[in-house]
Write a protein that holds these residues in place. Structure first.
Motif, PDB file in Angstrom:
ATOM      1  N   MET A  49       0.785   2.902  -1.319  1.00  0.00           N
ATOM      2  CA  MET A  49       0.948   3.714  -0.376  1.00  0.00           C
ATOM      3  C   MET A  49       0.060   4.402  -0.101  1.00  0.00           C
ATOM      4  O   MET A  49       0.352   5.527  -1.650  1.00  0.00           O
ATOM      5  N   MET A  58       1.550 -10.059   6.263  1.00  0.00           N
ATOM      6  CA  MET A  58       0.037 -10.589   5.780  1.00  0.00           C
ATOM      7  C   MET A  58      -0.556 -11.911   6.293  1.00  0.00           C
ATOM      8  O   MET A  58       0.791 -12.832   7.254  1.00  0.00           O
ATOM      9  N   LEU A  71      -6.534  -2.537  -7.552  1.00  0.00           N
ATOM     10  CA  LEU A  71      -6.033  -1.834  -6.368  1.00  0.00           C
ATOM     11  C   LEU A  71      -5.942  -0.446  -6.065  1.00  0.00           C
ATOM     12  O   LEU A  71      -5.542  -0.862  -4.825  1.00  0.00           O
ATOM     13  N   ASP A 129      -4.246 -16.326  -7.362  1.00  0.00           N
ATOM     14  CA  ASP A 129      -4.432 -16.412  -5.910  1.00  0.00           C
ATOM     15  C   ASP A 129      -4.152 -14.675  -6.018  1.00  0.00           C
ATOM     16  O   ASP A 129      -2.977 -14.385  -6.519  1.00  0.00           O
ATOM     17  N   VAL A 130      -4.780 -13.930  -4.858  1.00  0.00           N
ATOM     18  CA  VAL A 130      -3.996 -13.061  -4.907  1.00  0.00           C
ATOM     19  C   VAL A 130      -4.573 -12.872  -3.054  1.00  0.00           C
ATOM     20  O   VAL A 130      -5.383 -13.513  -1.961  1.00  0.00           O
ATOM     21  N   ARG A 131      -3.722 -12.105  -2.198  1.00  0.00           N
ATOM     22  CA  ARG A 131      -3.421 -12.324  -0.863  1.00  0.00           C
ATOM     23  C   ARG A 131      -3.452 -10.893  -0.835  1.00  0.00           C
ATOM     24  O   ARG A 131      -1.977  -9.972  -1.903  1.00  0.00           O
ATOM     25  N   ILE A 132      -3.934 -10.686   0.571  1.00  0.00           N
ATOM     26  CA  ILE A 132      -3.496  -8.689   1.007  1.00  0.00           C
ATOM     27  C   ILE A 132      -3.264  -8.680   2.046  1.00  0.00           C
ATOM     28  O   ILE A 132      -4.061  -9.152   3.288  1.00  0.00           O
ATOM     29  N   GLY A 133      -1.874  -8.332   2.294  1.00  0.00           N
ATOM     30  CA  GLY A 133      -1.780  -8.154   3.896  1.00  0.00           C
ATOM     31  C   GLY A 133      -1.682  -6.034   4.022  1.00  0.00           C
ATOM     32  O   GLY A 133      -2.295  -5.479   3.019  1.00  0.00           O
ATOM     33  N   LYS A 134      -0.661  -5.774   5.034  1.00  0.00           N
ATOM     34  CA  LYS A 134      -0.216  -4.301   4.936  1.00  0.00           C
ATOM     35  C   LYS A 134       1.087  -4.157   5.030  1.00  0.00           C
ATOM     36  O   LYS A 134       1.632  -5.426   4.946  1.00  0.00           O
ATOM     37  N   HIS A 135       1.211  -2.587   4.477  1.00  0.00           N
ATOM     38  CA  HIS A 135       2.277  -2.209   3.828  1.00  0.00           C
ATOM     39  C   HIS A 135       3.634  -1.139   4.948  1.00  0.00           C
ATOM     40  O   HIS A 135       1.939  -0.199   4.940  1.00  0.00           O
ATOM     41  N   ILE A 136       4.037  -1.081   6.639  1.00  0.00           N
ATOM     42  CA  ILE A 136       3.911  -0.550   6.853  1.00  0.00           C
ATOM     43  C   ILE A 136       5.367   0.413   6.602  1.00  0.00           C
ATOM     44  O   ILE A 136       6.394  -0.049   7.100  1.00  0.00           O
ATOM     45  N   VAL A 194      -4.806 -14.193 -13.794  1.00  0.00           N
ATOM     46  CA  VAL A 194      -4.293 -13.660 -12.306  1.00  0.00           C
ATOM     47  C   VAL A 194      -5.217 -14.851 -11.354  1.00  0.00           C
ATOM     48  O   VAL A 194      -6.274 -15.420 -11.083  1.00  0.00           O
ATOM     49  N   LYS A 201       2.938  -2.864  -3.820  1.00  0.00           N
ATOM     50  CA  LYS A 201       3.005  -1.992  -2.455  1.00  0.00           C
ATOM     51  C   LYS A 201       2.204  -1.194  -3.044  1.00  0.00           C
ATOM     52  O   LYS A 201       1.829  -0.212  -3.751  1.00  0.00           O
ATOM     53  N   HIS A 258       4.415  -8.553  -6.466  1.00  0.00           N
ATOM     54  CA  HIS A 258       4.067  -7.954  -5.222  1.00  0.00           C
ATOM     55  C   HIS A 258       4.006  -6.829  -5.130  1.00  0.00           C
ATOM     56  O   HIS A 258       5.163  -6.333  -5.756  1.00  0.00           O
ATOM     57  N   ILE A 285       0.612   4.010   6.457  1.00  0.00           N
ATOM     58  CA  ILE A 285       0.170   2.661   6.710  1.00  0.00           C
ATOM     59  C   ILE A 285      -0.171   2.282   4.599  1.00  0.00           C
ATOM     60  O   ILE A 285      -1.257   2.975   4.812  1.00  0.00           O
ATOM     61  N   GLY A 286      -0.182   1.299   4.762  1.00  0.00           N
ATOM     62  CA  GLY A 286      -0.921   1.255   3.063  1.00  0.00           C
ATOM     63  C   GLY A 286      -1.226  -0.078   2.774  1.00  0.00           C
ATOM     64  O   GLY A 286      -1.008  -0.826   3.588  1.00  0.00           O
ATOM     65  N   LYS A 287      -0.582  -1.204   1.508  1.00  0.00           N
ATOM     66  CA  LYS A 287      -1.061  -2.714   1.068  1.00  0.00           C
ATOM     67  C   LYS A 287      -0.433  -3.219   1.089  1.00  0.00           C
ATOM     68  O   LYS A 287       0.057  -2.339   0.007  1.00  0.00           O
ATOM     69  N   HIS A 288       0.140  -4.371   1.225  1.00  0.00           N
ATOM     70  CA  HIS A 288       0.849  -5.192   0.082  1.00  0.00           C
ATOM     71  C   HIS A 288       0.078  -6.105   0.032  1.00  0.00           C
ATOM     72  O   HIS A 288      -0.878  -6.911   0.538  1.00  0.00           O
ATOM     73  N   ILE A 289       0.151  -6.623  -1.285  1.00  0.00           N
ATOM     74  CA  ILE A 289      -1.202  -7.562  -2.118  1.00  0.00           C
ATOM     75  C   ILE A 289       0.435  -8.223  -2.981  1.00  0.00           C
ATOM     76  O   ILE A 289       0.733  -8.319  -3.948  1.00  0.00           O
ATOM     77  N   ALA A 290      -0.285  -9.398  -2.503  1.00  0.00           N
ATOM     78  CA  ALA A 290       0.441 -11.032  -3.108  1.00  0.00           C
ATOM     79  C   ALA A 290      -0.292 -11.670  -4.907  1.00  0.00           C
ATOM     80  O   ALA A 290      -1.508 -11.901  -4.595  1.00  0.00           O
ATOM     81  N   LEU A 291       0.298 -11.076  -6.095  1.00  0.00           N
ATOM     82  CA  LEU A 291      -0.746 -12.008  -6.648  1.00  0.00           C
ATOM     83  C   LEU A 291       0.125 -13.069  -7.272  1.00  0.00           C
ATOM     84  O   LEU A 291       1.003 -13.242  -7.668  1.00  0.00           O
TER      85      LEU A 291
END
Lengths: 83, 83
Positions: free
Chosen positions: B10, A10, B68, A37-44, A35, B8, B6, B40-46
């Motif tokens: 994928m 993240m 999303l 706040d949104v933060r976007i990262g990667k999930h691996i 909603v 995920k 949270h 590899i995918g995305k992780h998004i926190a709201l």
């Protein structure tokens, strides 16, 4: 033994996340005004062949440090499960 | 109440993940030969302001469906926690 490592990468809290800001605006436009706040990262997800859970965790952490995460901008979390 | 969702996202198991394949090769080149498969995918926190955990979960699921995740290529998982 076979393990699966789930890695969450993240953007650091201190940094702006322009992609997250854009998604936040889009969600508001779609009527999801709750909603904030949104933060976007990667999930691996890594499939790892290792002798122990500790070995698998170490391998996944090394992968993050060497390739998957940029420590200047991102923080990572590794969780390893069997199978 | 304030909740954090949270999410995920994928790529579906049935589909190729070219980004994952590229990372898999790179990890092998770096000497991490124990890694067999990478996805590899995305992780998004709201951050969500809602009356109940159920409301927050519903809002996050709606966000996934509307914006999303692409259901043709991706699967998503939502987990909601307080705070």
């Amino acid at each position: 033994m076979k393990y699966t490592a789930h890695i969450k990468v993240m953007p650091l809290k201190e940094l702006l996340d322009p992609q997250g800001k854009a998604v936040n605006s889009s969600l508001h436009n779609l009527g999801l005004t709750g909603v904030n706040d949104v933060r976007i990262g990667k999930h691996i997800a890594l499939s790892i062949e290792a002798n122990s859970k500790e070995d698998a965790t170490q391998m996944a952490t090394e992968a993050c440090k060497k390739l998957l995460a940029n420590p200047v901008m991102e923080a990572f979390e590794v969780t390893v499960a069997e199978g």
